[in-house]
Write an enzyme that holds these catalytic residues in place. Structure first.
Site, short mmCIF file in Angstrom:
data_model
loop_
_atom_site.label_atom_id
_atom_site.label_comp_id
_atom_site.label_asym_id
_atom_site.label_seq_id
_atom_site.Cartn_x
_atom_site.Cartn_y
_atom_site.Cartn_z
N ASP A 82 0.85 -1.19 0.00
CA ASP A 82 0.00 0.00 0.00
C ASP A 82 0.90 1.24 0.00
O ASP A 82 1.48 1.60 1.02
CB ASP A 82 -0.90 -0.06 1.24
CG ASP A 82 -1.75 1.18 1.44
OD1 ASP A 82 -1.67 2.11 0.62
OD2 ASP A 82 -2.50 1.21 2.42
N ARG A 83 1.00 1.88 -1.16
CA ARG A 83 1.84 3.06 -1.44
C ARG A 83 3.31 2.70 -1.54
O ARG A 83 3.78 1.77 -0.91
CB ARG A 83 1.61 4.19 -0.45
CG ARG A 83 2.45 5.43 -0.80
CD ARG A 83 1.93 6.72 -0.22
NE ARG A 83 0.79 7.23 -0.96
CZ ARG A 83 -0.19 7.94 -0.42
NH1 ARG A 83 -0.19 8.20 0.85
NH2 ARG A 83 -1.18 8.37 -1.17
#
Length: 206
Positions: A78-79
């Site tokens: 995530d990111r």
């Protein structure tokens, strides 16, 4: 294997990360938000805390990338470390919220780090308009996010588009305004089909 989810604040990265981890049995790596010691201060006074926040994110993200590179698991993240340096820090600098001195220091540190890591096996970018981002931010109700400025989100979106058009690795773009992957199984299935084609070949039954 390293799959990365990129996108602006409120685009749905965490949701998609969880869904892909469940579907494929991948190990999820989430953005360190809830335990971040700088976020609330940052949203109350962005100019004062921008450098501190970005250094915190950069160190955590680099640690994640190193751990991922050493793992034999398939990991969905995530990111990414690229977003911090190519989008968030330059946007703060352009808005006058990070000084020239701090931005140069930050950029030199990032350049050193990035020389030691490679691109993910697949990048998934969730593109979403500012109204869509605001809708998601309001829905999840994090108090420190309610003061985010619209011009800040727009600046980030502009930088995301500049970054993604020159991205060199394997890439899937999800149109977040029209693809309801959270609540529409058919939309999520289309994303999975694209992933299967990129990672496993067109005829994979994964």
């Amino acid at each position: 294997m390293h799959i990365a989810i990129a996108g602006n604040i409120g685009s749905g990265k965490t949701t998609l990360t969880k869904m892909l981890a469940k579907r494929y049995g991948w190990s999820p790596h989430f953005e360190p938000v809830d335990n971040n010691p700088y976020l609330e201060d940052y949203y109350n006074d962005m100019k004062r805390w921008s450098f501190n926040l970005q250094i915190y994110f950069l160190s955590k993200r680099f640690k994640d990338v190193v751990e991922i590179s050493r793992s034999d698991k398939a990991i969905v993240q995530d990111r990414t470390i690229f977003e911090d340096a190519r989008i968030f820090a330059p946007n703060l600098h352009d808005m006058g919220l990070m000084s020239d001195r701090d931005f140069q220091n930050y950029s030199e540190l990032f350049d050193l780090m990035i020389s030691l890591v490679k691109l993910p096996d697949l990048m998934i970018y969730i593109r979403a308009s500012v109204p869509r981002l605001i809708e998601h931010i309001q829905q999840r109700g994090r108090s420190y996010e309610q003061t985010i400025r619209i011009d800040y989100l727009k600046g980030l979106n502009d930088r995301y588009e500049e970054w993604i058009k020159d991205y060199k690795g394997k890439l899937i773009i999800v149109e977040g305004d029209t693809c309801d992957f959270q609540d529409n199984p058919r939309d999520f299935g289309r994303i999975a089909d694209q992933i299967d084609a990129e990672l496993f070949g067109l005829f994979s039954k994964q």
